[in-house]
Design an enzyme around this catalytic site. Structure first.
Site, PDB file in Angstrom:
ATOM      1  N   GLU A   1       0.804  -1.223   0.000  1.00 53.99           N
ATOM      2  CA  GLU A   1       0.000   0.000   0.000  1.00 53.99           C
ATOM      3  C   GLU A   1       0.835   1.270   0.000  1.00 53.99           C
ATOM      4  OE1 GLU A   1      -3.538  -1.983   2.709  1.00 53.99           O
ATOM      5  OE2 GLU A   1      -2.397  -0.304   3.488  1.00 53.99           O
TER       6      GLU A   1
ATOM      7  N   CYS B   1       3.090   8.476   2.233  1.00 52.48           N
ATOM      8  CA  CYS B   1       3.492   7.432   3.173  1.00 52.48           C
ATOM      9  C   CYS B   1       3.884   6.206   2.351  1.00 52.48           C
ATOM     10  CB  CYS B   1       2.321   7.139   4.113  1.00 52.48           C
ATOM     11  SG  CYS B   1       2.720   5.933   5.362  1.00 52.48           S
TER      12      CYS B   1
ATOM     13  N   CYS C   1       5.175  -7.643   7.390  1.00 55.68           N
ATOM     14  CA  CYS C   1       6.136  -7.174   8.391  1.00 55.68           C
ATOM     15  C   CYS C   1       6.427  -8.310   9.357  1.00 55.68           C
ATOM     16  CB  CYS C   1       5.545  -5.979   9.148  1.00 55.68           C
ATOM     17  SG  CYS C   1       6.750  -5.154  10.196  1.00 55.68           S
TER      18      CYS C   1
ATOM     19  N   CYS D   1       3.498  -5.652  15.686  1.00 51.17           N
ATOM     20  CA  CYS D   1       2.997  -4.665  16.650  1.00 51.17           C
ATOM     21  C   CYS D   1       1.488  -4.882  16.793  1.00 51.17           C
ATOM     22  CB  CYS D   1       3.299  -3.244  16.172  1.00 51.17           C
ATOM     23  SG  CYS D   1       5.064  -2.942  15.979  1.00 51.17           S
TER      24      CYS D   1
ATOM     25  N   CYS E   1      -1.276  -2.733  15.117  1.00 53.95           N
ATOM     26  CA  CYS E   1      -1.065  -2.439  13.692  1.00 53.95           C
ATOM     27  C   CYS E   1      -1.611  -3.574  12.834  1.00 53.95           C
ATOM     28  CB  CYS E   1       0.424  -2.248  13.422  1.00 53.95           C
ATOM     29  SG  CYS E   1       0.840  -2.227  11.670  1.00 53.95           S
TER      30      CYS E   1
ATOM     31  N   CYS F   1      -2.866   1.639   7.913  1.00 53.85           N
ATOM     32  CA  CYS F   1      -1.940   0.748   7.236  1.00 53.85           C
ATOM     33  C   CYS F   1      -2.429  -0.703   7.201  1.00 53.85           C
ATOM     34  CB  CYS F   1      -0.614   0.840   7.975  1.00 53.85           C
ATOM     35  SG  CYS F   1       0.660  -0.139   7.280  1.00 53.85           S
TER      36      CYS F   1
HETATM   37  S1  SF4 Z   1       3.788  -0.730  13.159  1.00 50.57           S
HETATM   38 FE1  SF4 Z   1       3.130  -2.401  11.784  1.00 50.57          FE
HETATM   39  S2  SF4 Z   1       4.317  -2.158   9.882  1.00 50.57           S
HETATM   40 FE2  SF4 Z   1       5.320  -0.914  11.512  1.00 50.57          FE
HETATM   41  S3  SF4 Z   1       6.863  -2.285  12.404  1.00 50.57           S
HETATM   42 FE3  SF4 Z   1       5.012  -2.569  13.659  1.00 50.57          FE
HETATM   43  S4  SF4 Z   1       3.926  -4.303  12.681  1.00 50.57           S
HETATM   44 FE4  SF4 Z   1       5.463  -3.579  11.221  1.00 50.57          FE
END
Ligand code: SF4
Length: 439
Positions: free
Chosen positions: A134, A147, A154, A158, A161, A407
């Site tokens: 994206e 962005c 990933c 997190c 996220c 995101c």
């Molecule tokens: S916020 Fe989301 S994209 Fe960024 S490092 Fe953490 S899991 Fe990965």
């Protein structure tokens, strides 16, 4: 016993560090920094001038001609944003087909483009080997911020996220990273126009050897870049660095390093390199001030703790009051949003004497998330405490909520849609078979 022939490198896997252990992922189609394509042509997008020169020489040009053509192609590629060699009007007409037969100017494919009522634009993009990621453009009164993603998926998980729920597929290549900026400029229609381009609108045909000296690049909509899309940019350091060098090159996309921010979740060992080798602004996904809470919501904290992270910020090359480090703090109800959390945040930032500003981000919930957004009153109270501690702590206005701009949401929506599509197609097949049976 380890068999060298079966090592990840030997069987085409490259180790990518995760928050607990390195995670092997398939190596991308890179040979010497070049992405080969199915049709055998070489994609020049993402290559520096020196590499383009080498490839032109390998393709048969003598050294002098290769250098001249590479200089012209580089200018058209990154500074003028053309996507066809045929449009490179200062290259001899006979030379352009020679280039098109051997080389190509790639862009990520646009799968879906969305436009929010607040002006935010979001694109779901696809790599040449079929992976979706994206990109988001956020216009404000005085700036337009793109962005940019650095990975497909990933490793870092997190908890707040949505991208963190997706497994890492692979690092994006230099061409795919810089290609996002190129696509955004395409969509915003803001490549510099030459005097000849303007004349072209009223003239039929154009002779080669255009005068390249006279064009305008004023009035840009895309003024800032944040490496804050999908992925952890410091886990794809080399590609991110090479892409940002092209973006910052005065002969390339020519965006000032002061207008570029790299956001990390806290990959401490790479942070100094980022300041020294790339020199862009730093943002840190802090999101919590106690070990327990940060361990939960930003699990890389188990590897590099808050103190270590803040020390790396204090040591960040180039940080000053004029170039403050941004600390991102997502507001999660009853998780990290108490008055005590706000006071501890001020204490920590003061203890490390950090030239800091704090961005308070109202949480944008996604399906299945365990968290809720803090109330507006709580966010205001938190912000006031941080302000009273002498640190700027604006509350970010949520953007693009009508288009799933958080995101990772567009990719998931598209995947859901394609599953629904698969079901519909299966049903259509069954109906067709039934109709055939019934004659
Ligand atoms: S916020 Fe989301 S994209 Fe960024 S490092 Fe953490 S899991 Fe990965």
């Amino acid at each position: 016993m380890t068999d060298a022939n079966l090592s990840p490198a030997a069987i085409g896997l490259m180790p990518i560090p995760g928050h607990i252990d390195p995670v092997p992922v398939p190596r991308t189609n890179l040979v010497d920094g070049v992405t080969p394509r199915a049709d055998g042509r070489i994609d020049v997008m993402g290559l520096p001038k020196k590499r383009i020169t080498e490839l032109f020489e390998i393709a048969g040009l003598d050294a002098k001609a290769a250098k001249l053509r590479a200089k012209q192609v580089y200018h058209w590629l990154y500074h003028r944003g053309v996507t066809e060699f045929e449009a490179m009007t200062d290259i001899a007409k006979t030379m352009r087909p020679w280039l098109s037969e051997r080389f190509v100017i790639g862009r990520p494919e646009i799968v879906e483009a969305q436009h929010s009522v607040d002006g935010t634009r979001k694109w779901l993009l696809r790599t040449a080997d079929g992976h979706d990621f994206e990109m988001v453009f956020i216009p404000d009164a005085d700036r337009g911020t793109l962005c940019v993603s650095s990975q497909v998926g990933c490793t870092l998980n997190c908890k707040f996220c949505h991208t963190g729920t997706m497994r890492l597929v692979r690092n994006l290549t230099v061409g795919e990273i810089v290609g996002q900026v190129m696509l955004a400029r395409d969509a915003l229609g803001e490549w510099p126009k030459s005097a000849t381009d303007t004349r072209l609108a009223t003239m039929a045909g154009l002779d080669e050897d255009e005068d390249e000296g006279n064009y305008s690049s004023d009035g840009r909509l895309l003024t800032n870049i944040v490496m804050m899309g999908m992925g952890e940019p410091l886990y794809n350091f080399d590609n991110v660095k090479d892409a940002l060098k092209l973006v910052m090159d005065g002969e390339g996309l020519a965006l000032s390093r002061r207008r570029i921010t790299l956001s990390t979740s806290g990959v401490v060992p790479q942070m100094a390199r980022c300041g020294e080798e790339i020199g862009v602004n730093l943002a840190v996904s802090l999101h919590a001030v106690t070990k327990d809470v940060r361990d939960e919501i930003v699990p890389i904290n188990r590897k590099y703790g808050i103190e270590e992270l803040l020390q790396a910020c204090a040591d960040y090359p180039g940080a000053s009051n004029a170039r403050r480090i941004t600390f991102e703090y997502v507001m999660l109800k009853d998780k990290n949003d108490s008055d005590a959390d706000a006071r501890e945040l001020v204490r920590l930032l003061q203890q490390y004497r950090l030239p800091a500003k704090v961005n308070l981000i109202p949480f944008n919930p996604w399906p299945g998330t365990p968290y809720e957004c803090s109330t507006p009153e709580r966010i205001r109270a938190f912000s006031n405490i941080v302000f009273e501690g002498g640190i700027s702590a604006p509350v970010r206005t949520p953007r693009g909520r009508d288009i799933d701009a958080a995101c990772g949401q567009l990719k998931t929506a598209a995947e859901k849609k394609s599953r629904a599509q698969i079901d519909r197609e299966a049903l259509e097949r069954i109906y067709a078979e039934k109709e055939a049976e019934l004659g």
